[in-house]
Design a protein around this motif. Structure first.
Motif, PDB file in Angstrom:
ATOM      1  N   THR A  18       0.897  -1.188   0.054  1.00  0.00           N
ATOM      2  CA  THR A  18      -0.083   0.150  -0.093  1.00  0.00           C
ATOM      3  C   THR A  18       0.945   1.241   0.161  1.00  0.00           C
ATOM      4  N   LEU A  19       1.905   1.281   0.690  1.00  0.00           N
ATOM      5  CA  LEU A  19       2.821   2.349   0.734  1.00  0.00           C
ATOM      6  C   LEU A  19       3.369   2.671  -0.596  1.00  0.00           C
ATOM      7  N   VAL A  45       3.433   9.002   5.034  1.00  0.00           N
ATOM      8  CA  VAL A  45       4.187   9.027   6.210  1.00  0.00           C
ATOM      9  C   VAL A  45       3.342   7.969   7.234  1.00  0.00           C
ATOM     10  N   VAL A  46       2.157   8.152   7.279  1.00  0.00           N
ATOM     11  CA  VAL A  46       1.410   7.231   8.142  1.00  0.00           C
ATOM     12  C   VAL A  46       1.702   5.586   8.011  1.00  0.00           C
ATOM     13  N   LEU A  47       1.596   5.302   6.776  1.00  0.00           N
ATOM     14  CA  LEU A  47       2.197   3.952   6.212  1.00  0.00           C
ATOM     15  C   LEU A  47       3.517   3.639   6.698  1.00  0.00           C
ATOM     16  N   TYR A  48       4.305   4.652   6.335  1.00  0.00           N
ATOM     17  CA  TYR A  48       5.788   4.274   6.654  1.00  0.00           C
ATOM     18  C   TYR A  48       5.911   3.862   8.213  1.00  0.00           C
ATOM     19  N   VAL A  49       5.408   4.649   8.995  1.00  0.00           N
ATOM     20  CA  VAL A  49       5.266   4.601  10.586  1.00  0.00           C
ATOM     21  C   VAL A  49       4.806   3.112  10.828  1.00  0.00           C
ATOM     22  N   TRP A  50       3.795   2.865  10.439  1.00  0.00           N
ATOM     23  CA  TRP A  50       2.986   1.511  10.410  1.00  0.00           C
ATOM     24  C   TRP A  50       4.048   0.298  10.003  1.00  0.00           C
ATOM     25  N   ILE A 119      -7.246  11.319  10.028  1.00  0.00           N
ATOM     26  CA  ILE A 119      -7.162  10.124  10.900  1.00  0.00           C
ATOM     27  C   ILE A 119      -6.527  10.385  12.200  1.00  0.00           C
ATOM     28  N   PRO A 120      -7.334   9.630  13.311  1.00  0.00           N
ATOM     29  CA  PRO A 120      -6.929  10.157  14.794  1.00  0.00           C
ATOM     30  C   PRO A 120      -5.499   9.354  14.963  1.00  0.00           C
TER      31      PRO A 120
END
Length: 159
Positions: A18-19, A45-50, A119-120
């Motif tokens: 997905t990233l 950025v969110v996907l990278y953190v995940w 996104i929270p």
């Protein structure tokens, strides 16, 4: 156990895929059509953190983590046993003590959200809680295996 490992790897692979797709969309929109998509930056950025936290917590085996093993390789087996037990008790104990505060902070971040996607932040940083739980479990397992005399070999790490 194999099913859980396969599920963790599938989820990690899905997150990475997905990233990658979001990144390709971002590059194509920005440089191909000169129309940057604001949501792709945030999603990447969110996907990278995940991806990073999920992989560190569930996929990457202990032997693949960065280690400083100069003293370990020089120590006799009995000293390595003590080093492994004490080191894992300290790290695992500190992580265990930190879990409630980590959860409190992540839960507190529910009130803030990302600027574009909304996104929270709780959902953005939730994998850090998984990482802490996995760290405690890995350290407990390392102590258990050390007490059984496993994992005490001196190894030459060339990478």
């Amino acid at each position: 156990m194999r099913f859980l490992r396969a599920a963790a790897q599938a989820l990690g692979g899905g997150l990475f895929l997905t990233l990658f797709v979001v990144f390709i969309l971002q590059v194509t929109a920005r440089f191909g059509f000169n129309k940057p998509l604001p949501w792709t930056d945030e999603a990447a950025v969110v996907l990278y953190v995940w991806v990073i936290l999920w992989a560190a917590a569930t996929i990457v085996p202990e032997r693949e983590h960065v280690v400083f093993d100069l003293l370990w390789n020089m120590a006799p087996r009995r000293v390595r046993l003590g080093m492994r037990i004490v080191g894992n008790l300290v790290v695992g104990g500190l992580a265990a003590v930190a879990i409630p505060a980590t959860w409190d902070y992540v839960h507190f971040m529910q009130r803030e959200s990302t600027p574009v996607l909304g996104i929270p932040f709780m959902w953005v940083f939730l994998p850090f809680v998984f990482l802490m739980l996995a760290l405690v479990a890995r350290c407990a397992w390392a102590v258990y295996t050390a007490l059984r005399g496993q994992g005490l070999e001196a190894e030459l790490h060339l990478s």
